[in-house]
Design a protein around this motif. Structure first.
Motif, PDB file in Angstrom:
ATOM      1  N   ALA A 148       0.822  -1.203   0.000  1.00 41.54           N
ATOM      2  CA  ALA A 148       0.000   0.000   0.000  1.00 41.54           C
ATOM      3  C   ALA A 148       0.862   1.262   0.000  1.00 41.54           C
ATOM      4  CB  ALA A 148      -0.932   0.005   1.213  1.00 41.54           C
ATOM      5  N   ALA A 149       1.955   1.230   0.731  1.00 41.09           N
ATOM      6  CA  ALA A 149       2.849   2.393   0.787  1.00 41.09           C
ATOM      7  C   ALA A 149       3.438   2.696  -0.586  1.00 41.09           C
ATOM      8  CB  ALA A 149       3.963   2.155   1.797  1.00 41.09           C
ATOM      9  N   ASP A 150       3.713   1.656  -1.363  1.00 45.28           N
ATOM     10  CA  ASP A 150       4.229   1.869  -2.711  1.00 45.28           C
ATOM     11  C   ASP A 150       3.205   2.615  -3.572  1.00 45.28           C
ATOM     12  OD1 ASP A 150       6.610   0.613  -2.148  1.00 45.28           O
ATOM     13  OD2 ASP A 150       6.009  -1.325  -2.964  1.00 45.28           O
ATOM     14  N   TYR A 151       1.939   2.247  -3.427  1.00 44.76           N
ATOM     15  CA  TYR A 151       0.884   2.910  -4.194  1.00 44.76           C
ATOM     16  C   TYR A 151       0.697   4.351  -3.725  1.00 44.76           C
ATOM     17  CZ  TYR A 151      -0.727  -1.242  -6.703  1.00 44.76           C
ATOM     18  OH  TYR A 151      -0.811  -2.320  -7.552  1.00 44.76           O
ATOM     19  N   ALA A 207       2.937   6.170  -2.390  1.00 45.60           N
ATOM     20  CA  ALA A 207       4.128   6.914  -2.825  1.00 45.60           C
ATOM     21  C   ALA A 207       3.974   7.393  -4.257  1.00 45.60           C
ATOM     22  CB  ALA A 207       5.371   6.041  -2.685  1.00 45.60           C
ATOM     23  N   ALA A 208       3.191   6.672  -5.054  1.00 42.10           N
ATOM     24  CA  ALA A 208       2.961   7.096  -6.441  1.00 42.10           C
ATOM     25  C   ALA A 208       2.236   8.441  -6.483  1.00 42.10           C
ATOM     26  CB  ALA A 208       2.171   6.029  -7.190  1.00 42.10           C
ATOM     27  N   PHE A 209       1.290   8.640  -5.549  1.00 41.47           N
ATOM     28  CA  PHE A 209       0.613   9.935  -5.455  1.00 41.47           C
ATOM     29  C   PHE A 209       1.628  11.033  -5.138  1.00 41.47           C
ATOM     30  CE2 PHE A 209      -3.215   7.407  -5.079  1.00 41.47           C
ATOM     31  CZ  PHE A 209      -4.225   8.232  -5.561  1.00 41.47           C
ATOM     32  N   ASP A 210       2.495  10.762  -4.177  1.00 36.53           N
ATOM     33  CA  ASP A 210       3.493  11.756  -3.798  1.00 36.53           C
ATOM     34  C   ASP A 210       4.438  12.056  -4.957  1.00 36.53           C
ATOM     35  OD1 ASP A 210       2.386  11.676  -1.240  1.00 36.53           O
ATOM     36  OD2 ASP A 210       3.797  10.136  -0.558  1.00 36.53           O
ATOM     37  N   GLN A 211       4.794  11.014  -5.706  1.00 42.29           N
ATOM     38  CA  GLN A 211       5.744  11.199  -6.800  1.00 42.29           C
ATOM     39  C   GLN A 211       5.151  12.034  -7.929  1.00 42.29           C
ATOM     40  OE1 GLN A 211       9.065  10.042  -6.748  1.00 42.29           O
ATOM     41  NE2 GLN A 211       9.104  11.581  -8.377  1.00 42.29           N
ATOM     42  N   VAL A 212       3.887  11.769  -8.297  1.00 43.28           N
ATOM     43  CA  VAL A 212       3.306  12.552  -9.393  1.00 43.28           C
ATOM     44  C   VAL A 212       3.096  13.999  -8.977  1.00 43.28           C
ATOM     45  CG1 VAL A 212       2.246  10.559 -10.519  1.00 43.28           C
ATOM     46  CG2 VAL A 212       0.922  11.852  -8.815  1.00 43.28           C
ATOM     47  N   ARG A 267      -4.168  17.508 -13.820  1.00 44.10           N
ATOM     48  CA  ARG A 267      -4.445  16.611 -14.952  1.00 44.10           C
ATOM     49  C   ARG A 267      -3.265  15.679 -15.181  1.00 44.10           C
ATOM     50  NH1 ARG A 267      -2.807  16.019 -20.011  1.00 44.10           N
ATOM     51  NH2 ARG A 267      -4.245  15.125 -21.586  1.00 44.10           N
ATOM     52  N   GLU A 268      -2.068  16.231 -15.185  1.00 42.13           N
ATOM     53  CA  GLU A 268      -0.877  15.417 -15.410  1.00 42.13           C
ATOM     54  C   GLU A 268      -0.642  14.452 -14.248  1.00 42.13           C
ATOM     55  OE1 GLU A 268       0.601  15.345 -18.276  1.00 42.13           O
ATOM     56  OE2 GLU A 268      -0.830  16.885 -18.915  1.00 42.13           O
ATOM     57  N   GLN A 269      -1.040  14.867 -13.058  1.00 45.65           N
ATOM     58  CA  GLN A 269      -0.900  13.975 -11.908  1.00 45.65           C
ATOM     59  C   GLN A 269      -1.826  12.764 -12.053  1.00 45.65           C
ATOM     60  OE1 GLN A 269      -1.245  16.154  -8.184  1.00 45.65           O
ATOM     61  NE2 GLN A 269      -0.076  17.859  -9.029  1.00 45.65           N
ATOM     62  N   ILE A 270      -3.055  12.993 -12.509  1.00 45.28           N
ATOM     63  CA  ILE A 270      -3.984  11.892 -12.731  1.00 45.28           C
ATOM     64  C   ILE A 270      -3.436  10.944 -13.795  1.00 45.28           C
ATOM     65  CG2 ILE A 270      -6.280  11.267 -13.570  1.00 45.28           C
ATOM     66  CD1 ILE A 270      -7.264  13.966 -12.355  1.00 45.28           C
ATOM     67  N   LEU A 271      -2.936  11.495 -14.884  1.00 39.13           N
ATOM     68  CA  LEU A 271      -2.358  10.661 -15.937  1.00 39.13           C
ATOM     69  C   LEU A 271      -1.110   9.934 -15.430  1.00 39.13           C
ATOM     70  CD1 LEU A 271      -2.748  12.987 -19.057  1.00 39.13           C
ATOM     71  CD2 LEU A 271      -4.128  10.990 -18.445  1.00 39.13           C
ATOM     72  N   GLY A 272      -0.355  10.583 -14.543  1.00 42.44           N
ATOM     73  CA  GLY A 272       0.822   9.937 -13.980  1.00 42.44           C
ATOM     74  C   GLY A 272       0.453   8.730 -13.134  1.00 42.44           C
ATOM     75  N   LEU A 273      -0.655   8.842 -12.389  1.00 38.54           N
ATOM     76  CA  LEU A 273      -1.125   7.695 -11.607  1.00 38.54           C
ATOM     77  C   LEU A 273      -1.556   6.557 -12.525  1.00 38.54           C
ATOM     78  CD1 LEU A 273      -3.246   9.543  -8.905  1.00 38.54           C
ATOM     79  CD2 LEU A 273      -1.091   8.332  -8.533  1.00 38.54           C
ATOM     80  N   ALA A 274      -2.239   6.917 -13.613  1.00 35.04           N
ATOM     81  CA  ALA A 274      -2.648   5.896 -14.578  1.00 35.04           C
ATOM     82  C   ALA A 274      -1.430   5.217 -15.192  1.00 35.04           C
ATOM     83  CB  ALA A 274      -3.521   6.518 -15.668  1.00 35.04           C
ATOM     84  N   THR A 284      -8.961   6.699  -2.624  1.00 38.15           N
ATOM     85  CA  THR A 284     -10.147   7.348  -3.185  1.00 38.15           C
ATOM     86  C   THR A 284     -10.193   8.819  -2.800  1.00 38.15           C
ATOM     87  OG1 THR A 284     -11.422   5.296  -3.202  1.00 38.15           O
ATOM     88  CG2 THR A 284     -12.666   7.357  -3.234  1.00 38.15           C
ATOM     89  N   ARG A 285      -9.918   9.121  -1.526  1.00 33.78           N
ATOM     90  CA  ARG A 285      -9.937  10.525  -1.085  1.00 33.78           C
ATOM     91  C   ARG A 285      -8.911  11.346  -1.853  1.00 33.78           C
ATOM     92  NH1 ARG A 285     -10.313   8.037   4.047  1.00 33.78           N
ATOM     93  NH2 ARG A 285      -8.134   8.509   4.536  1.00 33.78           N
ATOM     94  N   ARG A 286      -7.735  10.784  -2.057  1.00 35.44           N
ATOM     95  CA  ARG A 286      -6.692  11.535  -2.762  1.00 35.44           C
ATOM     96  C   ARG A 286      -7.058  11.736  -4.228  1.00 35.44           C
ATOM     97  NH1 ARG A 286      -0.652   9.818  -0.852  1.00 35.44           N
ATOM     98  NH2 ARG A 286      -0.258  11.876  -1.753  1.00 35.44           N
ATOM     99  N   LEU A 287      -7.694  10.734  -4.833  1.00 38.58           N
ATOM    100  CA  LEU A 287      -8.076  10.859  -6.233  1.00 38.58           C
ATOM    101  C   LEU A 287      -9.220  11.856  -6.402  1.00 38.58           C
ATOM    102  CD1 LEU A 287      -7.671   9.983  -9.120  1.00 38.58           C
ATOM    103  CD2 LEU A 287      -9.104   7.969  -8.685  1.00 38.58           C
ATOM    104  N   VAL A 288     -10.175  11.838  -5.492  1.00 41.46           N
ATOM    105  CA  VAL A 288     -11.262  12.821  -5.533  1.00 41.46           C
ATOM    106  C   VAL A 288     -10.688  14.236  -5.422  1.00 41.46           C
ATOM    107  CG1 VAL A 288     -13.267  13.739  -4.282  1.00 41.46           C
ATOM    108  CG2 VAL A 288     -13.046  11.272  -4.663  1.00 41.46           C
ATOM    109  N   ALA A 289      -9.727  14.415  -4.533  1.00 40.62           N
ATOM    110  CA  ALA A 289      -9.100  15.734  -4.372  1.00 40.62           C
ATOM    111  C   ALA A 289      -8.407  16.168  -5.653  1.00 40.62           C
ATOM    112  CB  ALA A 289      -8.107  15.696  -3.212  1.00 40.62           C
TER     113      ALA A 289
END
Length: 208
Positions: A71-74, A76-81, A90-97, A140-145
């Motif tokens: 879970a921490a790896d996932y 961390a992906a939010f933090d990295q983007v 927008r680019e952060q959402i695409l970066g997560l994808a 989910t909360r981070r993606l909604v934000a």
């Protein structure tokens, strides 16, 4: 925990607790949680069952700690983007994808660790299940934000759409039902974030 060095030379340098977690991860991913016993983990980690229980009270606790690492790896992906694309939701959402798309080849032969773990642990009170539920709620909360920051209409609904695609892509890759899953996923996510906004999508003006 992937590395370019061979496993024996890499693992030999790890502290005992990390060596146990490394062995557990490899066995849980390749053979499943229920099929792997503590003795097998001890042998893989080149230690003893007693040593494992010094670090983890039960096998369930070891499984839960493995899930926390995944879970921490996932997260961390939010933090990295965010670091890679500051003020560009927008680019952060695409970066997560892209993070999910790049991980699909591993899913194709090992499966998604969250999906596999939930399938093996039907008891919702299991500590590993609770780790997964907390992780998914935070995700989910981070993606909604992010959707709100990108001025997408109805951020909760858009986040649900994106989540369905991200998780569906992993399942489809795991069962081999769809080809070129990563490319298709990126095109679908881009279509969502670039979808034209209609006037009815906008929130009502003050006083309306």
């Amino acid at each position: 925990m992937a590395s370019t060095t061979s496993r024996p030379s890499r693992v030999a340098k790890l502290p005992p607790r990390e060596r146990i977690l490394d062995a557990a991860e490899e066995l849980f991913r390749s053979e499943g949680i229920r099929r792997v016993g503590v003795q097998a983990i001890a042998e893989k980690a080149e230690t003893t069952k007693m040593a494992i229980y010094r670090h983890f009270e039960t096998k369930d606790a070891l499984v839960a700690e493995w899930m926390r690492i995944v879970a921490a790896d996932y997260q961390a992906a939010f933090d990295q983007v965010r670091a890679d694309h500051p003020d560009q939701p927008r680019e952060q959402i695409l970066g997560l994808a892209r993070f999910i798309a790049d991980g699909l080849p591993a899913v194709s032969h090992r499966g998604c660790p969250f999906i596999n773990t939930i399938a093996e642990l039907p008891d919702s009170s299991h500590p590993a299940r609770q780790v997964i539920e907390e992780h998914k709620a935070l995700q989910t909360r981070r993606l909604v934000a992010l959707c709100a920051e990108a001025d997408l209409p109805d951020p909760e609904h858009i986040a649900a759409e994106i989540t369905f695609l991200l998780e569906g892509a992993q399942v489809s890759t795991q069962n081999g039902s769809i080809d070129r899953t990563g490319d298709r996923l990126m095109r679908l996510i881009a279509a969502i974030v670039d979808r034209p906004h209609h006037p009815r999508d906008a929130p009502p003006a003050p006083g309306d």
